[in-house]
Design a protein around this motif. Sequence first.
Motif, PDB file in Angstrom:
ATOM      1  N   HIS A 120      47.353  39.675  50.385  1.00  0.00           N
ATOM      2  CA  HIS A 120      47.393  38.207  50.394  1.00  0.00           C
ATOM      3  C   HIS A 120      46.028  37.649  50.027  1.00  0.00           C
ATOM      4  O   HIS A 120      45.029  38.001  50.637  1.00  0.00           O
ATOM      5  N   ILE A 121      46.016  36.748  49.061  1.00  0.00           N
ATOM      6  CA  ILE A 121      44.763  36.129  48.621  1.00  0.00           C
ATOM      7  C   ILE A 121      44.969  34.616  48.562  1.00  0.00           C
ATOM      8  O   ILE A 121      45.872  34.149  47.861  1.00  0.00           O
ATOM      9  N   PRO A 122      44.144  33.836  49.288  1.00  0.00           N
ATOM     10  CA  PRO A 122      44.331  32.385  49.249  1.00  0.00           C
ATOM     11  C   PRO A 122      43.995  31.810  47.866  1.00  0.00           C
ATOM     12  O   PRO A 122      42.994  32.192  47.267  1.00  0.00           O
ATOM     13  N   ILE A 123      44.843  30.932  47.380  1.00  0.00           N
ATOM     14  CA  ILE A 123      44.580  30.263  46.091  1.00  0.00           C
ATOM     15  C   ILE A 123      44.946  28.788  46.223  1.00  0.00           C
ATOM     16  O   ILE A 123      45.532  28.381  47.233  1.00  0.00           O
ATOM     17  N   ASP A 124      44.571  27.983  45.224  1.00  0.00           N
ATOM     18  CA  ASP A 124      45.050  26.599  45.218  1.00  0.00           C
ATOM     19  C   ASP A 124      45.688  26.286  43.868  1.00  0.00           C
ATOM     20  O   ASP A 124      45.794  27.156  43.002  1.00  0.00           O
TER      21      ASP A 124
END
Length: 627
Positions: A120-124
């Motif tokens: 899981h990698i936070p992105i916008d």
Amino acid sequence: MLRTTSLLLLVLITVTSCHYKERTAEYKKAHMVDSMVLRDVHTLSNAAYVDMQHLDLDIAVDMDKKMIAGSATWKINNKCNVNELVLDTYDLTIDNVSVDGKPATFKLDPPIKFLGSALHIPIDAKTRLVKITYKTGADARALQWLSADQTHDKHFPFLYTQSESIYARSWIPCADGPGIRFSYNARVQVPTGLMALMSAENQYEKSDSGIYHFRMTIPIPAYLMALAVGDITFKNIDERTGVFAEPGMIDKARWEFEDVGKMVSYAEQLYGPYRWGRYDVIVLPSGFPIGGMENPRLTFCTPTIIAGDRSLVSLIAHELAHSWSGNLVTNATWDDFWLNEGFTDYFERRIVEQMLGSSYSDMLWELGYQDLVDNVKSLGEKSNDTWLKLDLKGRDPDDGLTDIPYEKGSHFLKLIEINVGRDKFDRFLKKYFDDHAFKTITTEAFLTYLDTALIKDDTVLKRKLDIQAWVYGPGIPANCPRAGQERFAKVDAERDKFLNDVPPLQLATVNWTTHEWLHFLRNMPPALSVNQLHQLDMAFNFSNSGNSEIADLWFIMSVRSNYSFAFPQMETFLSSVGRRKFLEPLYGEMMKTPKGEEMAKRLYNSYRKNYHPLAQESLDRLVLKKV
Ligand code: BES
Ligand code: ZN
């Protein structure tokens, strides 16, 4: 006014429902959620919501440590504005992650059986580049690392990958589903003196620096990512085809594949242009776990098809055919696997028919039919695993790797061909490949397409085909077509003579191809006497056959009848050949008796190290009874 309201509504939906678990029909449409990818139960990624546009791979291959390390940079389009990117990994160590150049946090879930760990990698909404620095683990299921003595020439180590079906994630963090496509560039550093090749635009000479650059501009799914590293050299076949192999193998390979250029042209005549540029083949060391793999632009194949008489090149026709069925039009999920393999078997036999005539391709059809009958028997007539549409939820997708998608699939297409006529069917298939080029397709979508483009309102035809029974029903439907027996009828007659004590050398076997021999041997009564085997061996020297298909079958028969004369040669065969299709039935035959089981254990323990992790896995279950 109405226009503005609906626009407003659209914007509202876009802004409010980021949480991708709740999905209304409008939501899906507004967000272009890829519903095909949603159905894929073997990817943990959220690529249904994020376009995985392009991969930049920068890796170094350490042949001593048996490890690949480097970075995978994904160019994405966060089309649904989700707040994380989820990728598939399997036994990877993640060193760090950056998002648009800035260090980012990440979370690796505990592994799930078969599937591995979700990353899981936070992105916008605006995220474009996600870079993951990583290393492969000791359990990388796609990778087989060979020491020099496990290669043909025995001078240098070798590495190859086998990513289908869900093993790409064990060497690249990726969205690993057949319905998810991306283009890629790669920079691969290998020890100097070795050559690296990928399923991409390749270099044809060794590089002094050990650095190789690759480019695949056409989007492909992860299961078609491939890499081979070793002492490899190249020979052209014609202007767009060629062969790679170890230096000691290259001339034999070049000779065996003389007709590959022609095959590409035949395939094009049937179903339209070859759209991948070059078509090359690499002959790998004998540990390669399968016969062939349709990696784009570069088919990977086993050296066990180098028979010295070009009699096993139908395997290349098969892998080439995947350039249409599979690589161009791809099964959406592994439950739809027959759309890849059934179409390809059908196409393969059409190419072979074109090259060698219908009496020849009929032999392939008949042997395939026999495989189908045997396979249905062993899976069980009523088994759901004998449906064309599979249900692999919660299972290893390799469970679907039986003869069913291949043989039931290809016979289903043959049935349609017979009923609508070849010309019409060929036009339909050509259009099918055009209409779905570089796209993904489910079984249901195919059936709808079949209905609208071919069957239309023909209720008589519908009744004749009985599609339901083929796709969503078990066993072999009653209307299954059977090929002509022109050449095999002659073989049957010679077999009968032998069984009626005519000495083998008096049988009319001149000009028999591999397929005639296979039919001759396969259909012998279950257990021949040692004396019968001995007679056959004296006449035809099966124990020393250089033809892997014949040798494998002969060894199975020898085990069954305890014909120990063949055992030393069988041991040599098992010590080097890693092709699962040969190993499983042979070890399986040994496992049927206590004495055979002892032999199987001894041989397997000696040669397990020569087999690919995937072959080890299935043989551990079979021979060592590991669960
Ligand atoms: N794509 C398959 C191999 C495959 C399928 C690997 C599923 C892993 C999972 C390839 O095209 C194939 O079918 N190979 C056959 C040869 C063919 C002539 C039937 C093989 O390797 O035996
Ligand atoms: Zn195939």
